[in-house]
Design a protein around this motif. Sequence first.
Motif, PDB file in Angstrom:
ATOM      1  N   VAL A  26       0.825  -1.213   0.000  1.00  0.00           N
ATOM      2  CA  VAL A  26       0.000   0.000   0.000  1.00  0.00           C
ATOM      3  C   VAL A  26       0.855   1.256   0.000  1.00  0.00           C
ATOM      4  CG1 VAL A  26      -1.683   1.340   1.304  1.00  0.00           C
ATOM      5  CG2 VAL A  26      -1.933  -1.147   1.128  1.00  0.00           C
ATOM      6  N   HIS A  27       1.897   1.265   0.825  1.00  0.00           N
ATOM      7  CA  HIS A  27       2.649   2.496   1.069  1.00  0.00           C
ATOM      8  C   HIS A  27       4.005   2.560   0.368  1.00  0.00           C
ATOM      9  CE1 HIS A  27      -0.384   3.449   4.025  1.00  0.00           C
ATOM     10  NE2 HIS A  27      -0.115   2.347   4.714  1.00  0.00           N
ATOM     11  N   ASP A  28       4.642   1.432   0.192  1.00  0.00           N
ATOM     12  CA  ASP A  28       5.997   1.441  -0.350  1.00  0.00           C
ATOM     13  C   ASP A  28       5.989   1.563  -1.868  1.00  0.00           C
ATOM     14  OD1 ASP A  28       6.761   1.120   2.219  1.00  0.00           O
ATOM     15  OD2 ASP A  28       7.519  -0.928   2.010  1.00  0.00           O
ATOM     16  N   ILE A  29       6.962   2.302  -2.385  1.00  0.00           N
ATOM     17  CA  ILE A  29       7.147   2.425  -3.829  1.00  0.00           C
ATOM     18  C   ILE A  29       8.184   1.388  -4.258  1.00  0.00           C
ATOM     19  CG2 ILE A  29       7.908   3.928  -5.702  1.00  0.00           C
ATOM     20  CD1 ILE A  29       7.037   6.303  -3.993  1.00  0.00           C
ATOM     21  N   PRO A  30       7.869   0.538  -5.244  1.00  0.00           N
ATOM     22  CA  PRO A  30       8.854  -0.457  -5.685  1.00  0.00           C
ATOM     23  C   PRO A  30      10.169   0.206  -6.105  1.00  0.00           C
ATOM     24  CG  PRO A  30       6.707  -0.925  -6.644  1.00  0.00           C
ATOM     25  CD  PRO A  30       6.591   0.409  -5.972  1.00  0.00           C
ATOM     26  N   VAL A  31      11.259  -0.403  -5.745  1.00  0.00           N
ATOM     27  CA  VAL A  31      12.569   0.154  -6.069  1.00  0.00           C
ATOM     28  C   VAL A  31      12.953  -0.217  -7.501  1.00  0.00           C
ATOM     29  CG1 VAL A  31      13.390   0.179  -3.694  1.00  0.00           C
ATOM     30  CG2 VAL A  31      13.710  -1.863  -5.092  1.00  0.00           C
ATOM     31  N   GLN A  52      22.297   8.937 -10.236  1.00  0.00           N
ATOM     32  CA  GLN A  52      21.121   8.221  -9.741  1.00  0.00           C
ATOM     33  C   GLN A  52      21.480   7.009  -8.891  1.00  0.00           C
ATOM     34  OE1 GLN A  52      18.015   8.847  -9.796  1.00  0.00           O
ATOM     35  NE2 GLN A  52      17.331   9.911 -11.643  1.00  0.00           N
ATOM     36  N   LEU A  53      22.752   6.596  -8.906  1.00  0.00           N
ATOM     37  CA  LEU A  53      23.131   5.392  -8.182  1.00  0.00           C
ATOM     38  C   LEU A  53      23.007   5.626  -6.682  1.00  0.00           C
ATOM     39  CD1 LEU A  53      26.285   4.251 -10.204  1.00  0.00           C
ATOM     40  CD2 LEU A  53      23.885   3.652 -10.576  1.00  0.00           C
ATOM     41  N   ASP A  54      22.331   4.696  -6.011  1.00  0.00           N
ATOM     42  CA  ASP A  54      22.085   4.828  -4.582  1.00  0.00           C
ATOM     43  C   ASP A  54      23.001   3.899  -3.789  1.00  0.00           C
ATOM     44  OD1 ASP A  54      21.071   5.429  -2.127  1.00  0.00           O
ATOM     45  OD2 ASP A  54      19.112   4.493  -2.436  1.00  0.00           O
ATOM     46  N   GLU A  55      22.724   2.623  -3.796  1.00  0.00           N
ATOM     47  CA  GLU A  55      23.563   1.643  -3.119  1.00  0.00           C
ATOM     48  C   GLU A  55      23.602   0.363  -3.938  1.00  0.00           C
ATOM     49  OE1 GLU A  55      21.684  -0.316   0.392  1.00  0.00           O
ATOM     50  OE2 GLU A  55      20.205   1.297   0.204  1.00  0.00           O
ATOM     51  N   LYS A  56      24.638  -0.444  -3.713  1.00  0.00           N
ATOM     52  CA  LYS A  56      24.795  -1.670  -4.480  1.00  0.00           C
ATOM     53  C   LYS A  56      23.769  -2.715  -4.058  1.00  0.00           C
ATOM     54  CE  LYS A  56      28.503  -3.413  -5.962  1.00  0.00           C
ATOM     55  NZ  LYS A  56      29.790  -4.127  -6.138  1.00  0.00           N
ATOM     56  N   VAL A  57      23.337  -3.509  -5.025  1.00  0.00           N
ATOM     57  CA  VAL A  57      22.552  -4.698  -4.706  1.00  0.00           C
ATOM     58  C   VAL A  57      23.519  -5.685  -4.062  1.00  0.00           C
ATOM     59  CG1 VAL A  57      21.141  -6.573  -5.635  1.00  0.00           C
ATOM     60  CG2 VAL A  57      20.987  -4.275  -6.636  1.00  0.00           C
ATOM     61  N   PRO A  58      23.302  -6.105  -2.817  1.00  0.00           N
ATOM     62  CA  PRO A  58      24.362  -6.770  -2.053  1.00  0.00           C
ATOM     63  C   PRO A  58      24.725  -8.170  -2.516  1.00  0.00           C
ATOM     64  CG  PRO A  58      22.320  -6.735  -0.787  1.00  0.00           C
ATOM     65  CD  PRO A  58      22.091  -5.876  -1.994  1.00  0.00           C
ATOM     66  N   TRP A  59      23.821  -8.853  -3.215  1.00  0.00           N
ATOM     67  CA  TRP A  59      24.099 -10.245  -3.565  1.00  0.00           C
ATOM     68  C   TRP A  59      24.592 -10.426  -4.997  1.00  0.00           C
ATOM     69  CZ3 TRP A  59      19.374  -8.962  -1.115  1.00  0.00           C
ATOM     70  CH2 TRP A  59      18.357  -8.531  -1.964  1.00  0.00           C
ATOM     71  N   THR A  60      24.942  -9.339  -5.652  1.00  0.00           N
ATOM     72  CA  THR A  60      25.471  -9.451  -7.011  1.00  0.00           C
ATOM     73  C   THR A  60      26.662  -8.517  -7.179  1.00  0.00           C
ATOM     74  OG1 THR A  60      24.821  -9.526  -9.346  1.00  0.00           O
ATOM     75  CG2 THR A  60      23.981  -7.707  -8.039  1.00  0.00           C
ATOM     76  N   SER A  61      27.422  -8.690  -8.246  1.00  0.00           N
ATOM     77  CA  SER A  61      28.732  -8.060  -8.342  1.00  0.00           C
ATOM     78  C   SER A  61      28.705  -6.597  -8.772  1.00  0.00           C
ATOM     79  CB  SER A  61      29.624  -8.858  -9.305  1.00  0.00           C
ATOM     80  OG  SER A  61      29.001  -8.990 -10.573  1.00  0.00           O
ATOM     81  N   ASP A  62      27.874  -6.239  -9.741  1.00  0.00           N
ATOM     82  CA  ASP A  62      27.906  -4.855 -10.230  1.00  0.00           C
ATOM     83  C   ASP A  62      26.500  -4.407 -10.603  1.00  0.00           C
ATOM     84  OD1 ASP A  62      28.910  -2.397 -10.891  1.00  0.00           O
ATOM     85  OD2 ASP A  62      29.876  -3.029 -12.745  1.00  0.00           O
ATOM     86  N   LYS A  67      18.146   5.961  -6.987  1.00  0.00           N
ATOM     87  CA  LYS A  67      17.448   6.843  -6.055  1.00  0.00           C
ATOM     88  C   LYS A  67      15.984   7.030  -6.459  1.00  0.00           C
ATOM     89  CE  LYS A  67      21.743   9.323  -5.063  1.00  0.00           C
ATOM     90  NZ  LYS A  67      22.489  10.603  -5.205  1.00  0.00           N
ATOM     91  N   GLU A  68      15.738   7.064  -7.728  1.00  0.00           N
ATOM     92  CA  GLU A  68      14.381   7.136  -8.259  1.00  0.00           C
ATOM     93  C   GLU A  68      14.398   6.568  -9.673  1.00  0.00           C
ATOM     94  OE1 GLU A  68      13.319  11.219  -8.183  1.00  0.00           O
ATOM     95  OE2 GLU A  68      14.723  11.804  -9.744  1.00  0.00           O
ATOM     96  N   ARG A  69      13.240   6.265 -10.179  1.00  0.00           N
ATOM     97  CA  ARG A  69      13.172   5.684 -11.526  1.00  0.00           C
ATOM     98  C   ARG A  69      13.277   6.786 -12.565  1.00  0.00           C
ATOM     99  NH1 ARG A  69      11.689   0.746 -13.583  1.00  0.00           N
ATOM    100  NH2 ARG A  69      11.086   0.737 -15.776  1.00  0.00           N
TER     101      ARG A  69
END
Length: 454
Positions: A26-31, A52-62, A67-69
Amino acid sequence: MLPISFIESMQGVKGFQKEAFLAAHVHDIPVTSIRFNPFKKKLLKQLPLAHQLDEKVPWTSDAWYLKERPSFTFDPFLHGGAYYVQEASSMFIEQILQQAIPQPEQEIVLDISAAPGGKTTLLSGYFKNGLVVANEVIKSRAAILTENVIKWGADNIIVTNNDPVHFHRLPAFFDVVLLDAPCSGSGLFRKDAGAIAGWSLENVHTCSLRQQRIIRDTMSVLKHDGLFIYSTCSYSTAEDEAILDWMVQEYAFEPLRIQLQPNWGIVEVRTTQQEAWGYRFFPDQVKGEGFFVAAFRKKSAGIQPVFRLENNLTQPPGKELALLSEHIQLPENYRVFMQENEFRAIQNHYWQPLQQLAQQLYIKKAGIELGSLKGKDFVPSHELALSLLPLTQMNNVEVDLETALHYLRKQVPAIQGAKGWCTISYCGLRLGWIKVLPNRINNYYPAEWRILKD
């Protein structure tokens, strides 16, 4: 509003927290997340979407969360294949590969239900010296898959358009099989209202039967000790845990346990009957959408394939090869073949597997399409421009953002270039071809791919 029958079906599922789950819908915006193309990133003069880069996806290499779409349509880097927009949870496939096959070599990999191409391009980047067969049974989706593979640019992907049952002709052929199975789609509820409208317990049951059928049809293609990865975008245990139990019971599979970091928020499950490991992604607990995945080793002995070595791929005549070499110089480890009157090139060590595949399947795309000869003139393909092949014999024009967008709209770009065929590049990334004539410039960007938005 999520279906009441769905919420009721989730009671007792490990990790399901009703109030938090509903709040996330209901409240969260999909990343939004992207994964960089490892083949093309090193060619770029500028990092795509750097602001626009925010943080790395932790389970993949690159791969990175944004930050927004952004409006991807107006980013030449997307059109040139510098990155792929992929849901972060599904990138966990790479973590499984890192733990199961930490030193990839020349594995032959099957992505049995590959469209639109996110996992195929991930596999291509991980198995850089391997060969990825990306299959899609639905013709229209196979076209989308082909487009994304062309933009990716690597030549280690073969696209096929076959029913999974056709692969039984290739026993013990693949080292890795990935089945991202067609499913009821509850993991897409936040992004797709149609998934909510179409969800039902009856559809879950139908999907589980379809999933078993695909697994049954493709089981024989995996080598002994090969890796089988099963995934869905469904939360339903009938499509997840129940399928894992059925696989272990019906076939000689050894479930693999994947090591997790606590801060990832992934829920590890173990089935009650066969004690198979699975991994579920809830959007209230991970930075991503709904996903389920499990991995297995095949422990039954496979039938060793026996293939005829006859060559049913057309070889171009020596005269045509000589004409072609006047226009494009291929690296020594490549060979040229013909498909539908088009010259194509592929690395030598992929040649024999391609021949074997072509004897049994419909090949929609293999290697890199170079182009065609019109008399003594060479007409290059768009695929060649987006490939990783060096085009030292061709002219290139580097353009700014505004000009690149004009080009991608298939408008005539205002540029100066040497007469003849030229590639258009943006920040070091090739986008396609133009032909400079004495009185005009022709834009050869594919009409069906052009930007239509203003």
